[in-house]
Design an enzyme around this catalytic site. Structure first.
Site, PDB file in Angstrom:
ATOM      1  N   ASP A 190       0.867  -1.186   0.000  1.00 37.67           N
ATOM      2  CA  ASP A 190       0.000   0.000   0.000  1.00 37.67           C
ATOM      3  C   ASP A 190       0.904   1.237   0.000  1.00 37.67           C
ATOM      4  OD1 ASP A 190      -1.869   1.945   0.352  1.00 37.67           O
ATOM      5  OD2 ASP A 190      -2.721   1.147   2.206  1.00 37.67           O
ATOM      6  N   CYS A 191       1.477   1.517  -1.170  1.00 44.12           N
ATOM      7  CA  CYS A 191       2.533   2.523  -1.252  1.00 44.12           C
ATOM      8  C   CYS A 191       2.043   3.819  -1.881  1.00 44.12           C
ATOM      9  CB  CYS A 191       3.702   1.977  -2.064  1.00 44.12           C
ATOM     10  SG  CYS A 191       3.222   1.362  -3.681  1.00 44.12           S
TER      11      CYS A 191
END
Length: 279
Positions: free
Chosen positions: A157-158
């Site tokens: 989840d960047c």
């Protein structure tokens, strides 16, 4: 005096998205980035990092359900999960919903983001302190390079591929993720806008193939506050094809899991809706 404040994010040099601000809830700066949380009229509370929308209360459920559930329902029995990034806690919240999951390692670079979201965005961060969750404040790139642990599912989840996050979109990172997965493991990463970032999506697909993944599939959706409003995730699996998942089995499992966007039809539809040029 009438309060008339607007926040604008320049999504490209010639495009911006503006929203009227009801209140400014938090402003701060960590060693990594500037952090803001604002309350808006149309999107509710909004997390902003380095002047870029990260998540909003209004549309966050689309992002967080699609980065997590397609992989967690494709894998027949996910027990161990690694979440890299996502300091707002939304992805962790969705993973916790799965009864089979026994442990979640939550690796986040910036502790101040987590603290701010726990105080001001509890709808997202509500499960960060769940007993199943082990929070580690460190660099996710370094973590997957050094850890000996194995995971059934890894969710990346960047933020956008700039600054410290750039390495999360490079071949070496994907090779280390592959190493950290079990023999039937699955990973998912957000891969930006299919309209503005086509080359990035193509590069990620090639890197994942070089890393050893046999099944690589992009999925697409609409998220209004992200650049172009058109967004993608990429699923990479060692064994299980998400398009071969049993829809009736997903439907049965969803009786115990609360979702807003995701269901057994969405599970298939987000992959089948992938545009021809991305395929």
């Amino acid at each position: 005096m009438k309060f008339d404040l607007w926040y604008s994010e320049y999504q490209t040099k010639s495009l911006k998205l503006s929203t009227k601000v009801k209140d400014v809830l938090y402003t701060g700066k960590s060693e990594f980035q500037e952090i803001q949380i604002i309350d808006t009229y149309d999107f509710g509370k909004v997390l902003i990092l380095d002047n870029t929308y990260q998540t909003t209360e209004r549309d966050e459920f689309i992002y967080h359900e699609l980065i997590s559930h397609p992989a967690l329902f494709t894998h027949p029995n996910p027990k161990t999960v690694l979440v890299i990034g996502g300091g707002d806690g939304g992805t962790v919240r969705e993973v916790v919903k799965h009864p089979s999951v026994e442990s979640i390692d939550f690796v986040e670079l910036d502790e101040k983001v987590v603290e701010a979201c726990k105080e001001h965005m509890p709808k997202l961060s509500c499960e960060i302190d769940n007993p199943k969750v082990n929070t580690l404040f460190t660099d996710g790139i370094k973590y997957v390079a050094e850890t000996e642990k194995k995971y059934d599912v890894i969710l990346v989840d960047c933020p956008d591929p700039v600054g410290p996050a750039k390495g999360l979109f490079e071949e070496e990172f994907y090779k280390n993720v592959f190493k950290c997965l079990t023999d039937d493991g699955i990973m998912v990463q957000q891969t930006e806008s299919p309209l503005f970032n086509t080359d990035l999506i193509k590069d990620v697909g090639n890197y994942l193939k070089e890393a050893g993944f046999g099944i690589i599939k992009p999925l697409v959706c609409t998220i209004p506050t992200y650049p172009s409003g058109f967004w993608s995730f990429t699923v990479a699996s060692k064994k299980y094809n998400p398009l071969e998942s049993d829809r009736e089995e997903i439907k049965e499992k969803l009786k115990e899991i609360d979702t807003i966007y995701y269901d057994e039809d969405v599970h298939i539809g987000v992959f089948l809706a992938t545009p021809k040029y991305l395929k």
